[in-house]
Design an enzyme around this catalytic site. Structure first.
Site, PDB file in Angstrom:
ATOM      1  N   GLU A 193       4.206  -7.803  15.860  1.00  0.00           N
ATOM      2  CA  GLU A 193       4.544  -9.193  15.519  1.00  0.00           C
ATOM      3  C   GLU A 193       4.221 -10.110  16.681  1.00  0.00           C
ATOM      4  O   GLU A 193       4.458  -9.769  17.842  1.00  0.00           O
ATOM      5  CB  GLU A 193       6.055  -9.355  15.282  1.00  0.00           C
ATOM      6  CG  GLU A 193       6.587  -8.862  13.988  1.00  0.00           C
ATOM      7  CD  GLU A 193       8.083  -9.181  13.884  1.00  0.00           C
ATOM      8  OE1 GLU A 193       8.565 -10.148  14.513  1.00  0.00           O
ATOM      9  OE2 GLU A 193       8.767  -8.436  13.190  1.00  0.00           O
ATOM     10  N   ASN A 243      13.950  -2.727  11.763  1.00  0.00           N
ATOM     11  CA  ASN A 243      13.296  -3.843  12.442  1.00  0.00           C
ATOM     12  C   ASN A 243      14.090  -4.175  13.694  1.00  0.00           C
ATOM     13  O   ASN A 243      15.280  -4.501  13.610  1.00  0.00           O
ATOM     14  CB  ASN A 243      13.250  -5.084  11.538  1.00  0.00           C
ATOM     15  CG  ASN A 243      12.364  -6.180  12.114  1.00  0.00           C
ATOM     16  OD1 ASN A 243      11.141  -6.063  12.092  1.00  0.00           O
ATOM     17  ND2 ASN A 243      12.972  -7.222  12.654  1.00  0.00           N
ATOM     18  N   GLU A 244      13.440  -4.032  14.827  1.00  0.00           N
ATOM     19  CA  GLU A 244      14.062  -4.409  16.108  1.00  0.00           C
ATOM     20  C   GLU A 244      15.492  -3.891  16.221  1.00  0.00           C
ATOM     21  O   GLU A 244      16.448  -4.685  16.248  1.00  0.00           O
ATOM     22  CB  GLU A 244      14.014  -5.923  16.296  1.00  0.00           C
ATOM     23  CG  GLU A 244      12.600  -6.455  16.392  1.00  0.00           C
ATOM     24  CD  GLU A 244      12.543  -7.963  16.573  1.00  0.00           C
ATOM     25  OE1 GLU A 244      13.560  -8.637  16.335  1.00  0.00           O
ATOM     26  OE2 GLU A 244      11.464  -8.458  16.939  1.00  0.00           O
ATOM     27  N   GLU A 269      14.166 -19.216   8.702  1.00  0.00           N
ATOM     28  CA  GLU A 269      12.986 -19.306   9.570  1.00  0.00           C
ATOM     29  C   GLU A 269      11.855 -20.084   8.896  1.00  0.00           C
ATOM     30  O   GLU A 269      10.680 -19.802   9.105  1.00  0.00           O
ATOM     31  CB  GLU A 269      12.546 -17.900   9.983  1.00  0.00           C
ATOM     32  CG  GLU A 269      13.564 -17.265  10.925  1.00  0.00           C
ATOM     33  CD  GLU A 269      13.141 -15.912  11.482  1.00  0.00           C
ATOM     34  OE1 GLU A 269      12.408 -15.190  10.779  1.00  0.00           O
ATOM     35  OE2 GLU A 269      13.561 -15.594  12.603  1.00  0.00           O
TER      36      GLU A 269
HETATM   37  C1  GAL Z   1      11.293 -11.254  15.234  1.00  0.00           C
HETATM   38  C2  GAL Z   1      11.713 -10.648  13.899  1.00  0.00           C
HETATM   39  C3  GAL Z   1      11.027 -11.365  12.759  1.00  0.00           C
HETATM   40  C4  GAL Z   1      11.183 -12.847  12.905  1.00  0.00           C
HETATM   41  C5  GAL Z   1      10.644 -13.269  14.235  1.00  0.00           C
HETATM   42  C6  GAL Z   1      10.731 -14.746  14.479  1.00  0.00           C
HETATM   43  O1  GAL Z   1      12.109 -10.873  16.269  1.00  0.00           O
HETATM   44  O2  GAL Z   1      11.384  -9.287  13.847  1.00  0.00           O
HETATM   45  O3  GAL Z   1      11.614 -10.929  11.550  1.00  0.00           O
HETATM   46  O4  GAL Z   1      12.530 -13.195  12.803  1.00  0.00           O
HETATM   47  O5  GAL Z   1      11.366 -12.631  15.256  1.00  0.00           O
HETATM   48  O6  GAL Z   1      10.225 -15.098  15.753  1.00  0.00           O
END
Ligand code: GAL
Length: 665
Positions: free
Chosen positions: A299, A144-145, A347
């Site tokens: 996302e 992930n990222e 989060e």
């Molecule tokens: C992204 C990440 C997600 C979540 C999201 C929140 O960068 O991949 O897991 O944290 O940000 O904005």
């Protein structure tokens, strides 16, 4: 027919299993057809080293499959579990000040550590062995990222090997890094360190080489996982989600080339027209990094996103508009982080598709509306990972902005003449101006042979250019292309050595100028130009070597000298802009350059917040028209509404915040 993908990250491991059926019922109500499972779920998948617990994941995948919901399966390697870091402390990253981080958050891994790499490959392999041919599997979402950098001893050893392979001899490295300055001459490879915290400014070439090395390490990590899953999961596209447009820990061109499908995460940083311009920027980058192949928005947030320490709340309808912007610009769907808002954790206030207040909410009603809209556009979607499925780019742009990781990193170098050089900010400003002028832009490398496909190439803040990039821009213009180059671009080569004989020297022959002296402006200082425009941040003393002067400095230290020039080079035209123009002047300059290069608006009424994008779908062309403004707009586009099937009056009226997806007549 392929459907546009709609859904997002689903984390059933964070919820009691008794609630999964309700989740599925709500997903079906909303039209969700895709979920991403497993992101960050490492401790649930492998709770002890080498011991896997797949029961919950088996049940979750089967539940999705039984309900017709496709699965994008993630490898959980962005979040190693506590057992991993206690058993393999070298698998944790070290910051530039020498601190070895501890677990307790996410992304706490060391891409240079063999222990981390083999644990990541092991869990990826185990997932691929178990699910690689599952019929619900739509794609692999590896990691992930990617983005963690480590400066510790593992990276140090790798950095030295990378440098040795690059330079061959220490003499060559000492030359490239210009180490005679400040007594940095290296007498043995073992003396070289990553750019750890030091007393004052780092050596810029050491710094950019380390960024390139760290980027390569992340690509190696990605490639190892690609190799692990591909042989067990033939034909299933692999991807990793890029964080766009603000992160740059690796070279997205290289990551794009390694991916079957480019996927991106995009989080708005503003409301209204500015937010819409930001979304368009992220989408255009994604499409460009995919080099015209289908790509996917992995996302985004329906509503609240963290931005600078405060959640950004979006206007009603914004989630719908932003999703359509991405689809218009080539995304094969709209996915979100995440399905349901977590009751706890870091989060817990981030927006999702099902908020804390439940489904009887504005957000969930909009989610259902979005699902219905996407579900009514089946002809738009192309199969994921298909190379050039439409026989050409999904969106065809005639103007491109030069983009390279080196250019970004060069503008972050220590010791530049002004802290005002910000590659991302300058690129964003130019892209925004094009967007407001109703033009869709691609991003391109200057050494890409596809440069010739564009009519106009814009080159803001491209401080470093390799020989191939300098030659690429030159032959593009010589062949009839038009270019606009902004100050300081082409000043360095790719070793960050300044081309002697005048700044912007790599592009100077093509621009027909010589920049003699740099004259940065004071904070808040502006200079008037003879054209009536105002410049800020930067000015230069330059003279022409063949170029025509389009505007002079009317005041300031460069008074009476050229500020904007235009040079005929071969069959093309190259402009140079030596200051930061105010918004109106930038718009006027771009309007002129676009007109001269023959780059039309998508529709005459497009621009100023009325977004118009043509994209190819599986069954032909669609025109997305979105009114991001607070005023009604009139659109002259004969055709049918692709969502309702109804014929559209010509012209039709689009209320503030409304959209139409049009099948042109
Ligand atoms: C992204 C990440 C997600 C979540 C999201 C929140 O960068 O991949 O897991 O944290 O940000 O904005």
């Amino acid at each position: 027919m392929t459907a546009l993908l709609f859904g997002g990250d689903y984390n059933p491991e964070q919820w009691p299993e008794s609630g999964w059926d309700e989740d599925v019922a709500l997903m079906k109500q909303a039209g969700v057809n895709t979920v991403t499972l497993g992101v960050f779920a490492w401790s649930s998948i492998e709770p002890r080293e080498g011991e896997f617990e797949f029961g919950w994941l088996d049940r979750a995948i089967e539940l999705m499959h039984a309900n017709g919901i496709g699965v994008i399966l993630a490898t959980p390697t962005a979040s190693p579990p506590p057992w991993f870091s206690l058993a393999h402390p070298e698998g944790l990253p070290v910051t530039a000040d020498g601190t070895r981080l501890a677990h307790g958050s996410r992304d706490t891994y060391n891409p240079a550590s063999a222990a981390y790499r083999s644990a990541a490959a092991r869990v990826a392999t185990a997932l691929a062995e178990r699910y690689g041919t599952h019929p619900a599997l739509r794609a692999w979402h590896l990691h992930n990222e990617y983005g963690t950098v480590s400066y510790g001893p593992e990276a140090e050893r790798g950095f030295r090997r990378w440098l040795e392979a690059k330079y061959g001899t220490l003499a060559e490295l000492n030359r490239a890094w210009h180490t005679a300055f400040w007594s940095q001459g290296y007498g043995a490879w073992g003396e070289i360190l990553p750019p750890q915290q030091t007393q004052y400014l780092h050596n810029p070439t050491q710094l950019i080489d380390f960024k390139r090395f760290a980027a390569q390490l992340l690509l190696d990590c990605y490639q190892e996982q690609i190799d692990a899953v591909k042989r067990l999961s033939p034909g299933v596209p692999v991807t990793t989600n890029f964080m766009l447009p603000t992160w740059l820990h690796y070279d997205p061109w290289a990551f794009g080339a390694a991916s079957d499908l480019v996927t991106v995460d995009h989080y708005l940083d503003a409301r209204g027209v500015e937010g819409a311009a930001h979304a368009a920027l992220g989408a255009d980058l994604a499409r460009s990094f995919g080099r015209g192949r289908p790509w996917l928005l992995m996302e985004q947030a329906m509503n609240l996103t963290m931005r600078g320490g405060k959640l950004l709340a979006k206007e009603p309808g914004a989630g719908l508009r932003t999703s359509l912007q991405h689809v218009a610009r080539g995304s094969e769907g709209a996915l979100f982080f995440q399905w349901r808002t977590a009751p706890a954790g870091s989060e817990a206030f981030h927006s999702t598709l099902v908020p804390h207040a439940g489904p009887d909410t504005r957000v969930f009603r909009e989610v259902c509306e979005l699902g219905a809209v996407l579900g009514s556009l089946p002809g738009v979607a192309l199969p994921l990972g298909s190379p050039a499925a439409s026989g050409g780019p999904v969106v065809r742009a005639r103007v491109a902005i030069a983009w390279s990781a080196d250019a970004w990193w060069a503008a972050d170098s220590p010791g530049l003449p002004s802290r005002d050089h910000d590659f991302y900010a300058d690129v964003r400003r130019v892209h925004r101006a094009l967007w407001l002028l109703g033009r869709t832009a691609d991003f391109v490398r200057l050494d890409d042979p596809r440069l010739a496909e564009y009519a106009l190439v814009l080159v803001p803040s491209h401080l470093a250019a390799s020989d191939a990039e300098a030659a690429g821009l030159s032959s593009f213009v010589a062949g009839g292309g038009h270019a606009v180059v902004w100050h300081l671009s082409g000043t360095f080569d790719d070793e960050l050595h300044i081309e002697l004989g005048g700044y912007a020297g790599r592009f100077a022959p093509l621009l027909g100028i010589r920049v003699e002296e740099l004259l940065p402006l004071e904070d808040g200082e502006t200079v008037a130009l003879s054209s009536g425009a105002a410049g800020s941040a930067w000015s230069e003393l330059l003279d022409t070597r063949g170029a025509a002067v389009e505007a002079e400095y009317a005041e300031g230290l460069a008074a009476g000298h050229p500020a904007i020039t235009a040079n005929r080079h071969g069959d093309g035209l190259a402009r140079y802009v030596s200051t930061r123009l105010d918004d109106a002047a930038l718009t006027a300059l771009l309007e002129r350059a676009l007109a001269e290069a023959g780059v039309e608006r998508e529709l005459p009424e497009a621009g100023a917040g009325l977004e118009v994008v043509r994209r190819q779908g599986a069954d032909g062309e669609y025109v997305f028209v979105i009114n991001h403004t607070s005023e009604p707009r009139t659109v002259e586009l004969p055709g049918a509404d692709a969502v309702t099937g109804a014929a559209l009056p010509a012209p039709f009226e689009l209320a503030a915040g409304e959209f139409r997806v049009v099948r042109p007549a």
